[in-house]
Design an enzyme around this catalytic site. Structure first.
Site, mmCIF file in Angstrom:
data_model
loop_
_atom_site.group_PDB
_atom_site.id
_atom_site.type_symbol
_atom_site.label_atom_id
_atom_site.label_comp_id
_atom_site.label_asym_id
_atom_site.label_seq_id
_atom_site.Cartn_x
_atom_site.Cartn_y
_atom_site.Cartn_z
ATOM 1 N N GLY A 55 0.765 -1.237 0.000
ATOM 2 C CA GLY A 55 0.000 0.000 0.000
ATOM 3 C C GLY A 55 0.793 1.283 0.000
ATOM 4 O O GLY A 55 0.200 2.366 -0.088
ATOM 5 N N ASP A 56 2.132 1.202 0.081
ATOM 6 C CA ASP A 56 2.914 2.446 0.138
ATOM 7 C C ASP A 56 4.319 2.226 -0.412
ATOM 8 O O ASP A 56 5.310 2.633 0.212
ATOM 9 C CB ASP A 56 2.975 2.959 1.578
ATOM 10 N N LEU A 57 4.404 1.595 -1.581
ATOM 11 C CA LEU A 57 5.720 1.382 -2.196
ATOM 12 C C LEU A 57 6.166 2.667 -2.885
ATOM 13 O O LEU A 57 6.232 2.768 -4.104
ATOM 14 C CB LEU A 57 5.658 0.213 -3.179
#
Length: 371
Positions: A228-230
């Site tokens: 969800g937050d690469l």
């Protein structure tokens, strides 16, 4: 927002002093801290620590990150624990992720309560292994790296979908979590933070199209657990070339699993494309390389490919609107919060200027060249 609510939101981000952080580590882990440095963060608080090595490595030092979770997520220890269990699982599967150091009591995390204003607030604390490397944001990123990042995103989601099982996994169903890409429509309550009318109109357009086109299609996307937050600050690179004048990079670390939740494979690739665009000299060209890497592991369906443009636009809207909102609460953190905004508004405007057909032509033709 009422004065009371605004004050409570300000307490959401921990504000431990360096001496308090050192005291936590020495008390709970029995480690002697020789050096400490604050690390930038969004709504948690992180410290980079150097500690004296345990017996058997006399004179050496070990590096850790002390991670103090914001008060909102600290009230959901099941969520933080399953995120940490995911990290431990992925490490065992060969992924380059940090793992927790256990406390003297054998725990992977603990609650530390401190006085904030006239109340006492508890924060979840973990000590994680430190991963060295340079962030993607600090180096010129080539197509091979973008391809590798796309592959890594797909491998991570696929491995979790097929192999990870835990009793606390239900906590990853975060239906109202603002950073879940399905929740772009929830941005409407935060858009008053945007003062510039042109930016406001672009975001309104993204939200309306998202509600009209994406929301009805969600049931057709294949579900999985998303990191969800690469983003370009959460992926580390390392050199593996003998020539320092012409270094070649490979992915050496994945950071920050706090935005993990149930989503869809296409969410992960869209989020990754968006963040890889931020510092790129060729932002529109990024998507094809990331997509090619992702599809070498998990090919997208026709419905998923058709949604990619609006999903990337939706993530831009989430990042830009929530940064503007959070700056109102934490103006002292403005420099870090504005990282995406420096180029993000320009990139989002360019996407809509070219339109879905024009952007997809670039992405899909680039990806096709890999096959």
């Amino acid at each position: 927002m009422s004065q009371i609510n605004q004050t409570l939101r300000k307490w959401n981000k921990p504000a431990f002093s360096e001496m308090q952080a050192i005291g936590l580590v020495e008390r709970e882990f029995g480690l002697s801290v020789s050096e400490i440095k604050p690390l930038p963060s969004y709504d948690d608080q992180n410290f980079h620590l150097w500690v004296a090595c345990s017996e058997g490595n006399e004179g050496g030092v070990e590096e850790y990150v002390l991670k103090i979770t914001n008060c909102e997520e600290s009230q959901n220890p099941g969520l933080v624990e399953v995120q940490t269990r995911v990290m431990m699982f992925l490490r065992a599967e060969g992924f380059p992720v940090a793992t927790p150091r256990f406390t003297k009591k054998g725990e992977i995390m603990f609650i530390e309560s401190i006085d904030v204003g006239s109340a006492t607030q508890g924060y979840l604390v973990r000590l994680l292994t430190y991963l060295p490397g340079r962030t993607v944001a600090t180096v010129p990123v080539s197509p091979p790296i973008l391809y590798e990042v796309g592959q890594l995103a797909a491998k991570l989601d696929k491995t979790l979908a097929e192999k990870f099982h835990h009793p606390l996994i239900k906590h990853l169903h975060r239906d109202t979590f603002i950073w879940n890409l399905a929740n772009v429509p929830l941005l409407e309550q935060y858009i008053p933070a945007l003062n510039q009318s042109r930016d406001l109109e672009v975001v309104k357009r993204v939200i309306e199209q998202f509600k009209l086109i994406i929301v009805p299609k969600l049931s057709k996307f294949r579900p999985c657990i998303n990191h969800g937050d690469l983003n370009d600050h959460n992926i580390l690179l390392d050199t593996h070339s003998a020539s320092p004048e012409s270094p070649r990079y490979r992915v050496s670390g994945i950071l920050d699993f706090s935005d993990m939740s149930y989503g869809y494979y296409v969410f992960e690739v869209a989020i990754t494309i968006m963040y890889m665009m931020i510092e790129s000299e060729d932002p529109l060209g990024v998507g094809g390389h990331v997509l090619a890497g992702f599809e070498s592991i998990v090919p997208l369906t026709t419905e998923e490919r058709d949604a990619l443009f609006l999903l990337v636009s939706g993530r831009f809207a989430q990042s830009l609107v929530m940064a503007a909102h959070t700056i109102l609460l934490h103006p002292e953190n403005k420099e870090y919060l504005m990282i995406t905004a420096k180029t993000g508004w320009k990139h989002l405007a360019k996407l809509f200027e070219m339109g879905q057909e024009g952007v997809e032509k670039i992405w899909f033709e680039t990806a096709k060249r890999y096959t």
